[in-house]
Write a protein that holds these residues in place. Structure first.
Motif, short mmCIF file in Angstrom:
data_model
loop_
_atom_site.label_atom_id
_atom_site.label_comp_id
_atom_site.label_asym_id
_atom_site.label_seq_id
_atom_site.Cartn_x
_atom_site.Cartn_y
_atom_site.Cartn_z
N PRO A 63 27.28 -18.31 20.79
CA PRO A 63 27.35 -19.70 20.36
C PRO A 63 27.69 -20.69 21.47
N ASP A 64 28.67 -20.37 22.31
CA ASP A 64 29.10 -21.32 23.35
C ASP A 64 27.98 -21.64 24.32
N ALA A 67 25.04 -23.37 22.75
CA ALA A 67 25.25 -24.80 22.54
C ALA A 67 25.06 -25.59 23.83
N VAL A 68 25.63 -25.08 24.92
CA VAL A 68 25.53 -25.79 26.21
C VAL A 68 24.06 -25.81 26.67
N LEU A 94 23.54 -27.98 18.35
CA LEU A 94 23.88 -27.44 17.03
C LEU A 94 23.10 -26.15 16.74
N TYR A 97 24.35 -23.21 18.90
CA TYR A 97 25.65 -22.76 18.38
C TYR A 97 25.46 -21.98 17.08
N ARG A 104 25.50 -13.12 15.96
CA ARG A 104 26.43 -12.23 16.66
C ARG A 104 26.80 -11.09 15.72
N ALA A 177 32.07 -8.98 25.49
CA ALA A 177 32.72 -8.54 24.24
C ALA A 177 32.69 -9.64 23.20
N GLY A 178 32.54 -9.22 21.96
CA GLY A 178 32.57 -10.17 20.87
C GLY A 178 31.21 -10.71 20.52
N ARG A 188 28.93 -5.27 17.09
CA ARG A 188 30.14 -4.79 16.41
C ARG A 188 29.79 -4.14 15.08
#
Lengths: 188, 281
Positions: A63-64, A67-68, A94, A97, A104, A177-178, A188
């Motif tokens: 997402p981060d 978005a950028v 939007l 993100y 994810r 990770a994540g 995950r």
């Protein structure tokens, strides 16, 4: 999907080489859009690879970064569009993100996942674009232009999804990770 | 993953998207209110100027691919056309086709040279080199820009009538909003009494709506609507815009429902004239 940049790029901060690669990706897709895809016209609408950039970035890097990447690719697209300046940047960030959040944790081994994500995200992006355009005083974007744009852009998104995703994944490293990786690593 | 790390990541993520949304809204607001208009239009001009040679070069290289993709989309039509062409192929020769194409271009240019309603307004003849760049606007790009004397607001005409208005310009090109775009409004007059009305776009490839026509106004199919040229109008007077194709009215309606077809064939624009005319303040 196999990451073109190599596993050593997974889980680290962005470098100047990543920024250079991202710039190359945005410029190349912009050229392809303006010279090739704009000529494929049905009912006044055409495929939109620029809208796929934030989708691919969100899918590949979370997402981060989605978005950028979406914000800056949208800002570049806005330089060439007659619609309100900043609208593509808003939709792009939007969309990047939301795609990153929604995908994810997904296992990325299915070949059909990128096209399906691209179709859904493109439809959502087009809808958001038209609604925000309507809010900004241009209701015809919703009433007149949205339907043909959806009819043309969503099937085209399915076709363009894999090459655009591979190209973006080469430029934007996944944060590690994540976040589920395009290749299935880290899910995950 | 430790809970604190996860919470920190979520907070950072919220900050990032929040900042980007605020930045986007700030940019839209500045553009909308015209406060950063100079900066934004300067950036757009610079981007177009930098991109123009790249686009020309890549366009020349990829035109066959673009034609192929365009052809793939219109496959059904092409099959029918191919069958017809096969019957005629014996009579056609490469030289003839080339000559014909040149003649067509020349004819299009000659038509532009003889537009009676242009009068003594200076014109810049331009070629359409791209169709709408956005799925949410009906625009075309021309190959003439500010270095050729084109400016924002100038009317653009084709062989048969009004095409649109320049909304963006850079040194080697400009963007024209077509009269079919939903944001286009053209003041017109028609009939022997010079009834005034407003032609508004309804989207690419559609008829245009003729608004502000009072109930009971005499209307005829095929009647030509011309620009009104009223004071502070955005277009000079007497330019043909569209012909009326249908009209209807209901007893309680405050205006007639009138549709019209643009006179200029906006689907196959090749050459157009930009009128170097600016609205009186």
């Amino acid at each position: 999907m196999k990451r073109l940049g190599g596993p050593s790029r997974v889980g680290r901060a962005l470098t100047s080489a990543d920024l250079a690669r991202s710039t190359i990706v945005i410029v190349v897709v912009l050229v392809v859009q303006n010279t090739l895809l704009d000529t494929v016209r049905v009912g006044g609408a055409h495929p939109d690879a620029m809208l796929l950039l934030p989708v691919a970035a969100g899918y590949a890097a979370g997402p981060d970064r989605g978005a950028v990447f979406g914000f800056f690719s949208g800002l570049v697209a806005d330089l060439f569009l007659p619609t309100p300046f900043g609208l593509s940047a808003l939709v792009g960030c939007l969309l990047g993100y939301a795609t990153g959040l929604a995908t994810r944790g997904l296992v990325r081994s299915s070949w059909w996942l990128p096209p399906v994500v691209a179709v859904i995200a493109t439809a959502a992006g087009m809808g958001a674009y038209a609604i925000l355009g309507g809010v900004l005083g241009d209701p015809g974007m919703l009433k007149t232009y949205l339907a043909p744009a959806l009819v043309v852009a969503t099937p085209a998104a399915a076709l363009l999804a894999v090459p655009v995703l591979r190209f973006v994944a080469w430029a934007v490293p996944e944060p590690g990770a994540g976040h589920g990786s395009p290749s299935g690593r880290g899910s995950r | 993953m430790p809970r604190r790390t996860r919470r920190a990541r979520r907070a950072r993520r919220g900050t990032t998207i929040g900042l980007l949304v605020v930045a986007s809204i700030a940019i839209i607001t500045l553009d909308y209110r015209g406060q950063a208009h100079g900066v934004i239009s300067g950036a757009k001009r610079a981007a177009h100027d930098a991109f123009a040679p790249v686009q020309r070069g890549v366009d020349a290289l990829t035109r066959p691919v673009g034609s192929f993709l365009s052809g793939a989309v219109h496959g059904g039509d092409l099959e029918a056309q191919n069958a017809k062409l096969r019957r005629e192929i014996g009579a056609l020769r490469r030289q003839t086709l080339s000559t014909q194409a040149t003649r067509n271009s020349l004819r299009a240019l000659e038509r532009l040279d003889q537009l009676p309603w242009v009068g003594d307004i200076p014109t810049v003849t331009a070629q359409v080199n791209a169709l709408n760049s956005s799925d949410f606007a009906a625009t075309v790009q021309l190959d003439k820009g500010s270095k050729n004397g084109v400016a924002i607001g100038m009317p653009v005409v084709g062989g048969a009538g009004l095409v649109g208005q320049v909304i963006d310009v850079w040194s080697s090109g400009c963007t024209v909003r077509l009269i079919t775009d939903i944001n286009s409004s053209v003041g017109v007059r028609f009939g022997s009494g010079g009834t005034l009305a407003l032609v508004q776009g309804s989207g690419l490839g559609r008829t245009v709506a003729v608004n502000l026509v009072s109930p009971g106004t005499p209307l005829h199919k095929g009647e030509v609507l011309t620009t009104s040229g009223l004071q502070q109008a955005q277009f000079p007077p007497e330019i043909p815009v569209a012909t009326i194709t249908s009209f209807s009215s209901t007893p309680s309606a405050t205006q007639e429902t009138v549709s019209a077809r643009p006179l200029a064939n906006l689907a196959v624009l090749q050459y157009v004239d930009v009128l170097q005319w600016e609205s009186a303040p």
